[in-house]
Design a protein around this motif. Structure first.
Motif, PDB file in Angstrom:
ATOM      1  N   LYS A 329     -12.111  -6.091  -0.920  1.00 15.91           N
ATOM      2  CA  LYS A 329     -10.912  -6.339  -0.553  1.00 15.91           C
ATOM      3  C   LYS A 329     -10.659  -6.650   1.025  1.00 15.91           C
ATOM      4  O   LYS A 329      -9.964  -7.838   1.395  1.00 15.91           O
ATOM      5  CB  LYS A 329      -9.132  -5.640  -1.603  1.00 15.91           C
ATOM      6  CG  LYS A 329      -9.358  -5.717  -3.020  1.00 15.91           C
ATOM      7  CD  LYS A 329      -8.770  -5.613  -3.541  1.00 15.91           C
ATOM      8  CE  LYS A 329      -7.992  -5.258  -5.016  1.00 15.91           C
ATOM      9  NZ  LYS A 329      -8.065  -6.755  -5.649  1.00 15.91           N
ATOM     10  N   LEU A 330     -11.147  -5.507   2.115  1.00 16.68           N
ATOM     11  CA  LEU A 330     -10.852  -5.236   3.005  1.00 16.68           C
ATOM     12  C   LEU A 330     -11.787  -6.818   3.648  1.00 16.68           C
ATOM     13  O   LEU A 330     -11.652  -6.544   4.827  1.00 16.68           O
ATOM     14  CB  LEU A 330     -11.248  -4.246   3.428  1.00 16.68           C
ATOM     15  CG  LEU A 330     -10.112  -2.875   2.826  1.00 16.68           C
ATOM     16  CD1 LEU A 330     -10.878  -1.512   2.964  1.00 16.68           C
ATOM     17  CD2 LEU A 330      -8.760  -2.862   3.221  1.00 16.68           C
ATOM     18  N   ARG A 534       9.783  -1.924  -6.892  1.00 14.12           N
ATOM     19  CA  ARG A 534       9.367  -1.850  -7.894  1.00 14.12           C
ATOM     20  C   ARG A 534       7.323  -1.960  -6.976  1.00 14.12           C
ATOM     21  O   ARG A 534       7.086  -1.362  -7.432  1.00 14.12           O
ATOM     22  CB  ARG A 534       8.751  -3.286  -8.867  1.00 14.12           C
ATOM     23  CG  ARG A 534       7.373  -3.860  -9.342  1.00 14.12           C
ATOM     24  CD  ARG A 534       7.364  -2.944 -10.409  1.00 14.12           C
ATOM     25  NE  ARG A 534       6.050  -2.836 -11.378  1.00 14.12           N
ATOM     26  CZ  ARG A 534       5.445  -2.749 -12.047  1.00 14.12           C
ATOM     27  NH1 ARG A 534       6.152  -1.892 -12.611  1.00 14.12           N
ATOM     28  NH2 ARG A 534       4.283  -2.757 -12.392  1.00 14.12           N
ATOM     29  N   VAL A 535       7.433  -2.500  -6.011  1.00 14.93           N
ATOM     30  CA  VAL A 535       6.321  -2.168  -5.332  1.00 14.93           C
ATOM     31  C   VAL A 535       6.294  -1.162  -4.244  1.00 14.93           C
ATOM     32  O   VAL A 535       5.297  -0.560  -4.305  1.00 14.93           O
ATOM     33  CB  VAL A 535       6.570  -3.869  -4.093  1.00 14.93           C
ATOM     34  CG1 VAL A 535       6.313  -4.641  -4.691  1.00 14.93           C
ATOM     35  CG2 VAL A 535       7.796  -3.293  -3.133  1.00 14.93           C
ATOM     36  N   LEU A 536       7.266  -0.916  -4.059  1.00 10.42           N
ATOM     37  CA  LEU A 536       6.858   0.874  -3.479  1.00 10.42           C
ATOM     38  C   LEU A 536       7.150   1.576  -4.490  1.00 10.42           C
ATOM     39  O   LEU A 536       5.794   2.778  -4.313  1.00 10.42           O
ATOM     40  CB  LEU A 536       9.014   1.190  -2.580  1.00 10.42           C
ATOM     41  CG  LEU A 536       8.976  -0.009  -1.403  1.00 10.42           C
ATOM     42  CD1 LEU A 536      10.001   0.216  -0.853  1.00 10.42           C
ATOM     43  CD2 LEU A 536       8.053   1.305  -0.083  1.00 10.42           C
ATOM     44  N   ALA A 537       7.645   1.932  -5.377  1.00  6.86           N
ATOM     45  CA  ALA A 537       6.986   2.687  -6.261  1.00  6.86           C
ATOM     46  C   ALA A 537       5.997   2.594  -7.087  1.00  6.86           C
ATOM     47  O   ALA A 537       4.921   2.987  -7.532  1.00  6.86           O
ATOM     48  CB  ALA A 537       8.206   2.538  -7.599  1.00  6.86           C
ATOM     49  N   ILE A 538       5.160   1.694  -6.683  1.00  5.37           N
ATOM     50  CA  ILE A 538       3.716   1.642  -7.031  1.00  5.37           C
ATOM     51  C   ILE A 538       2.721   1.775  -6.309  1.00  5.37           C
ATOM     52  O   ILE A 538       1.714   2.563  -6.252  1.00  5.37           O
ATOM     53  CB  ILE A 538       2.963   0.197  -7.549  1.00  5.37           C
ATOM     54  CG1 ILE A 538       3.843  -0.892  -8.468  1.00  5.37           C
ATOM     55  CG2 ILE A 538       1.443  -0.172  -7.035  1.00  5.37           C
ATOM     56  CD1 ILE A 538       3.377  -2.107  -8.574  1.00  5.37           C
ATOM     57  N   LEU A 575      -6.919   4.020  -3.123  1.00  4.73           N
ATOM     58  CA  LEU A 575      -6.219   3.166  -3.704  1.00  4.73           C
ATOM     59  C   LEU A 575      -5.020   2.737  -3.646  1.00  4.73           C
ATOM     60  O   LEU A 575      -4.144   1.590  -4.242  1.00  4.73           O
ATOM     61  CB  LEU A 575      -6.324   3.422  -5.009  1.00  4.73           C
ATOM     62  CG  LEU A 575      -7.815   3.879  -5.686  1.00  4.73           C
ATOM     63  CD1 LEU A 575      -8.315   4.296  -7.035  1.00  4.73           C
ATOM     64  CD2 LEU A 575      -8.516   2.158  -5.057  1.00  4.73           C
ATOM     65  N   GLY A 576      -4.306   3.472  -3.347  1.00  7.50           N
ATOM     66  CA  GLY A 576      -2.644   3.418  -2.573  1.00  7.50           C
ATOM     67  C   GLY A 576      -2.435   2.588  -1.969  1.00  7.50           C
ATOM     68  O   GLY A 576      -1.380   1.418  -2.076  1.00  7.50           O
ATOM     69  N   PHE A 577      -2.946   2.552  -1.274  1.00  8.68           N
ATOM     70  CA  PHE A 577      -2.442   1.333   0.148  1.00  8.68           C
ATOM     71  C   PHE A 577      -3.463  -0.450  -0.787  1.00  8.68           C
ATOM     72  O   PHE A 577      -3.149  -1.552   0.132  1.00  8.68           O
ATOM     73  CB  PHE A 577      -3.516   1.255   1.245  1.00  8.68           C
ATOM     74  CG  PHE A 577      -2.604   2.575   2.055  1.00  8.68           C
ATOM     75  CD1 PHE A 577      -2.007   2.075   2.614  1.00  8.68           C
ATOM     76  CD2 PHE A 577      -3.443   3.609   2.535  1.00  8.68           C
ATOM     77  CE1 PHE A 577      -1.192   3.132   3.684  1.00  8.68           C
ATOM     78  CE2 PHE A 577      -2.538   4.639   3.032  1.00  8.68           C
ATOM     79  CZ  PHE A 577      -1.567   4.425   4.075  1.00  8.68           C
ATOM     80  N   LEU A 578      -3.925  -0.101  -1.349  1.00 12.11           N
ATOM     81  CA  LEU A 578      -4.501  -1.329  -2.272  1.00 12.11           C
ATOM     82  C   LEU A 578      -3.471  -1.415  -2.940  1.00 12.11           C
ATOM     83  O   LEU A 578      -4.218  -2.506  -4.392  1.00 12.11           O
ATOM     84  CB  LEU A 578      -6.150  -0.671  -2.843  1.00 12.11           C
ATOM     85  CG  LEU A 578      -7.079  -1.133  -1.824  1.00 12.11           C
ATOM     86  CD1 LEU A 578      -8.501  -0.542  -1.938  1.00 12.11           C
ATOM     87  CD2 LEU A 578      -7.067  -1.880  -0.861  1.00 12.11           C
ATOM     88  N   ILE A 624      -0.883  -3.525   1.372  1.00  9.20           N
ATOM     89  CA  ILE A 624      -0.917  -3.644   2.303  1.00  9.20           C
ATOM     90  C   ILE A 624      -0.592  -4.568   3.371  1.00  9.20           C
ATOM     91  O   ILE A 624      -0.185  -4.603   4.095  1.00  9.20           O
ATOM     92  CB  ILE A 624      -1.780  -2.335   3.325  1.00  9.20           C
ATOM     93  CG1 ILE A 624      -1.395  -2.442   4.628  1.00  9.20           C
ATOM     94  CG2 ILE A 624      -2.907  -3.371   3.467  1.00  9.20           C
ATOM     95  CD1 ILE A 624      -1.977  -0.935   5.615  1.00  9.20           C
ATOM     96  N   TRP A 625      -1.269  -5.684   2.369  1.00  7.28           N
ATOM     97  CA  TRP A 625      -1.599  -6.921   3.168  1.00  7.28           C
ATOM     98  C   TRP A 625      -0.112  -7.541   2.650  1.00  7.28           C
ATOM     99  O   TRP A 625      -0.063  -9.044   2.947  1.00  7.28           O
ATOM    100  CB  TRP A 625      -2.737  -7.452   2.478  1.00  7.28           C
ATOM    101  CG  TRP A 625      -3.010  -7.671   1.511  1.00  7.28           C
ATOM    102  CD1 TRP A 625      -2.483  -7.936  -0.355  1.00  7.28           C
ATOM    103  CD2 TRP A 625      -3.950  -6.752   0.759  1.00  7.28           C
ATOM    104  NE1 TRP A 625      -3.374  -7.366  -1.171  1.00  7.28           N
ATOM    105  CE2 TRP A 625      -4.054  -6.365  -0.821  1.00  7.28           C
ATOM    106  CE3 TRP A 625      -4.933  -5.861   1.169  1.00  7.28           C
ATOM    107  CZ2 TRP A 625      -4.852  -6.372  -1.325  1.00  7.28           C
ATOM    108  CZ3 TRP A 625      -6.009  -5.223   0.499  1.00  7.28           C
ATOM    109  CH2 TRP A 625      -5.751  -5.188  -0.725  1.00  7.28           C
ATOM    110  N   GLY A 626       0.609  -6.771   1.671  1.00  7.69           N
ATOM    111  CA  GLY A 626       2.021  -7.898   1.431  1.00  7.69           C
ATOM    112  C   GLY A 626       3.388  -7.460   2.323  1.00  7.69           C
ATOM    113  O   GLY A 626       3.937  -7.748   2.073  1.00  7.69           O
ATOM    114  N   TRP A 627       2.263  -6.563   2.767  1.00  6.36           N
ATOM    115  CA  TRP A 627       3.737  -5.692   3.756  1.00  6.36           C
ATOM    116  C   TRP A 627       4.399  -6.578   4.728  1.00  6.36           C
ATOM    117  O   TRP A 627       6.069  -6.871   5.133  1.00  6.36           O
ATOM    118  CB  TRP A 627       3.193  -4.975   4.333  1.00  6.36           C
ATOM    119  CG  TRP A 627       3.090  -3.466   3.063  1.00  6.36           C
ATOM    120  CD1 TRP A 627       3.163  -3.450   1.748  1.00  6.36           C
ATOM    121  CD2 TRP A 627       2.109  -1.880   3.981  1.00  6.36           C
ATOM    122  NE1 TRP A 627       2.891  -2.004   1.193  1.00  6.36           N
ATOM    123  CE2 TRP A 627       2.282  -1.532   2.233  1.00  6.36           C
ATOM    124  CE3 TRP A 627       2.184  -1.531   4.495  1.00  6.36           C
ATOM    125  CZ2 TRP A 627       1.973  -0.626   2.509  1.00  6.36           C
ATOM    126  CZ3 TRP A 627       1.655   0.105   4.936  1.00  6.36           C
ATOM    127  CH2 TRP A 627       1.584   0.554   3.119  1.00  6.36           C
TER     128      TRP A 627
END
Length: 671
Positions: A329-330, A534-538, A575-578, A624-627
């Motif tokens: 992904k990176l 939703r996206v934050l709780a992931i 994985l959290g950042f992914l 992270i790329w959606g932020w």
């Protein structure tokens, strides 16, 4: 014995510049390479580092004995480093937390070498290091030559493995470490010293690189009052000790307090080794099984050990998957500058070139992650029933991961996630063990039991369990959660955000999480409510757990996680950042009563904070790329920080409190 045959003056280093464990290992490995002992530096170093993860190689009295077995070693030997200044007590994991390492023996062992003079000399070195006078002589040597000369020992070492006392009790001990060299023999020597002080007759069997050494005779086993297993590996020949009281500890424990262990084995055993079915060596049960009566405490201990076994085998799968996904992904986003949402599009299956390679690497990482649950359930079952539980446990994990839906072409199926994997692993283990102990066949038909009867019945039982219990239960739970969240659609943004966040963080990719996702995406598609909670709780739980393992030592002055979970924490952080929340699952499986509530609290706090500050995210891109697509990104990041901090700090303080409580009760915990 002349230990000089196993080393060289060039392998003895007096250093005033090495101040870290990494510098010491790298420096000594370089000496091995220069001396022709090691031809593949990387493979040998990896074997040393892998051994370090298993248990502490720092001991006491200022010394450590790291070691590795590798095909990259062409000649067995050891290198020595003596430091001008001892390392801090926490710089090298040791069996005594106050051990300040200043004398290091690094052992290099060829992968296929066993039974040779070289290997036996290494075993003798391990034993000799239990002699404080010998260690002190090495520590006071004035230069490498003097230290080298002190290795030529003329005194004969006692080869009597049996310590007898006419008025004492009889004890048998078995020692075994992962590599079968250092700790195996050092633990044996420590027990022999303690037994001599206590007047106990002791026989120690070493299950090392040379196989079984100094094994007790049937008559000696018959006369034994107990058995002490100090092992980090599976015990060989366990059936010999049927009917004997026992305790089982890791191989480093005798180096801490051998006398207390001997007393426990003789006077306060864990239980009685279970009587096994004759000639059923393929399904040998473990020493955790006890014959007399039922105890909730013993049952709980067995469940805990089974879960930890499953986690220990699952973590490498999760780590490997995380590395593959992270690289793919990176690379796709920051090197190839392609939209991250396109990485799994089917058009790249035959696209050719580097893009196709990275596309398949991403798919491979995702595929590997899907096998996390089958591996977990398989080894939970293995810990309970040994080999006969493997197949049914693995297939139960297939159901938990939802791979059956993929293979059957069902797009609406609901995997049961980590809760299902736990249910299937335990069920497979106990079903297989029950069948193994209750089915009796003649000697001529014994082979049919582990090869045909037990797999057939246990696999069918797992299939029926999934069809009639697990799948309906989680399917019904999914529907219940969906209806509940939908009913709250007009209940206010704080209430709705809290419910979506709590359900998302509850089981990290399981049915409750998926129910929350289905409803949240539907509400966002209809422009009723954004996906912000939703996206934050992931991402909050895996990042929070990862941060927790990285800062615990700085917050409370010590590690509050065992080594395997610290490794899992690094992967969880990545994985959290992914946006792969499964990275935090090992923590949930190990301590669900701590981890699950804190994940929910942190997810709610972080999500509600971001929503109240005005963060808005309509697109399902939590990584992270959606932020950058978030409206009011600072508010989003503040919410993320709040949730992560709550999870990290609360986990640290609660686990620290529990550790101190156990230590106050006399239990030794050395992470």
């Amino acid at each position: 014995m002349n230990l000089q045959h196993m080393t060289d003056r060039s392998l003895i280093v007096f250093s005033d510049s090495w101040t870290t464990k990494k510098e010491i290992l790298d420096g000594l490995i370089n000496q091995f390479v220069k001396g022709g002992y090691v031809t593949d530096r990387d493979s040998y170093k990896q074997s040393v580092l892998e051994r370090e993860k298993i248990s502490a190689t720092g001991l006491e009295n200022g010394f450590a004995i790291p070691h590795g077995k590798s095909a990259g070693v062409v000649k067995a030997g050891f290198a020595i480093a003596r430091l001008a200044k001892p390392l801090p007590a926490d710089a090298w994991a040791s069996i005594r937390s106050d051990n300040q390492v200043e004398l290091i023996f690094l052992l290099a062992i060829p992968d296929k070498q066993a039974g040779t003079t070289h290997l036996k000399l290494l075993q003798q070195l391990s034993t000799k290091l239990m002699n404080e006078d010998f260690v002190n002589q090495l520590k006071t040597a004035r230069n490498p030559d003097e230290l080298f000369n002190s290795l030529n020992l003329d005194e004969a070492d006692s080869k009597d493995n049996r310590l007898t006392c006419s008025h004492g009790k009889n004890l048998i001990a078995v020692t075994a470490c992962a590599t079968g060299i250092a700790h195996t023999y050092m633990a044996a020597e420590a027990l022999k010293k303690s037994a001599k002080k206590m007047g106990v007759s002791l026989i120690v069997e070493k299950q090392g690189a040379n196989g079984l050494e100094d094994s007790p005779t049937p008559e000696q086993i018959k006369n034994a009052d107990g058995v002490l297993f100090a092992v980090d590996t599976k015990i060989k020949g366990l059936n010999r000790f049927n009917g004997k009281p026992y305790i089982e500890v890791n191989v480093a424990e005798p180096l801490k307090n051998g006398e207390a262990l001997i007393d426990r084995a003789l006077n306060h055993p864990q239980g009685i080794l279970r009587k096994q079915i004759e000639n059923d060596s393929d399904t040998l049960l473990t020493s955790k099984e006890i014959t007399k009566g039922f105890s909730w405490k013993r049952w709980g201990t067995e469940l805990g050990k089974a879960v930890m076994t499953g986690i220990s085998y699952m973590i490498p799968v999760m780590v490997a998957a995380g590395i593959m996904l992270g690289i793919a992904k990176l690379t796709w986003l920051y090197i190839m500058h392609l939209p991250i949402a396109d990485i799994d599009l089917p058009k790249y299956n035959s696209f050719g070139g580097f893009a196709q390679l990275i596309h398949y690497l991403d798919l491979f990482g995702g595929m590997t992650l899907n096998f996390m649950y089958p591996i977990f359930a398989m080894f939970v079952a293995y810990a309970i029933a040994d080999r006969v539980g493997l197949i049914s446990g693995f297939l139960g994990g297939i159901f938990a991961a939802g791979l059956n839906y993929t293979l059957w072409g069902i797009t609406t199926g609901l995997p049961s996630g980590f809760l299902g994997a736990l249910v299937f692993g335990l069920a497979a283990g106990y079903i297989a063990r029950f069948l193994n102990t209750k089915i009796h066949l003649s000697k001529n038909l014994q082979a049919m039991k582990p090869m045909l009867i037990i797999p057939g019945i246990s696999v069918l039982a797992i299939f029926l369990l999934n069809i009639y219990i697990v799948s309906p239960v989680f399917g019904g739970l999914n529907l219940l959660i969906s209806d509940w969240i939908k009913s709250m659609a007009n209940g206010g943004k704080i209430g709705l955000s809290s419910i979506i966040a709590a359900a998302t963080a509850f089981d990290l990719g399981g049915p409750v999480n998926k129910a929350a996702g289905a409803v949240a995406i539907g509400l966002a598609a209809d422009k009723i409510f954004p996906l912000t909670p939703r996206v934050l709780a992931i991402v909050i739980p895996p990042i929070g757990m990862g941060i927790s393992t990285l800062i615990d030592k700085w917050v409370v002055g010590r590690h509050v996680y065992p080594a395997d979970l610290r490794v899992a924490g690094n992967t969880s952080f990545l994985l959290g950042f992914l946006a792969i929340s499964e990275g935090a699952i090992p923590f949930m499986l190990r301590n669900p009563l701590i981890t699950v509530p804190l994940n929910i609290i942190g997810a709610i706090a972080g999500s509600v904070t971001a929503v109240m500050l005005g963060a808005v995210q309509w697109l399902p891109l939590p990584a992270i790329w959606g932020w950058p697509l978030v409206s009011n990104l600072p508010a989003y990041l503040i919410g993320l920080f709040v949730g992560v901090l709550i999870i990290a700090l609360c986990n640290i303080f609660i686990r620290y409190h529990l550790i101190k409580k156990k230590e106050a009760q006399g239990e030794k915990i050395d992470y």
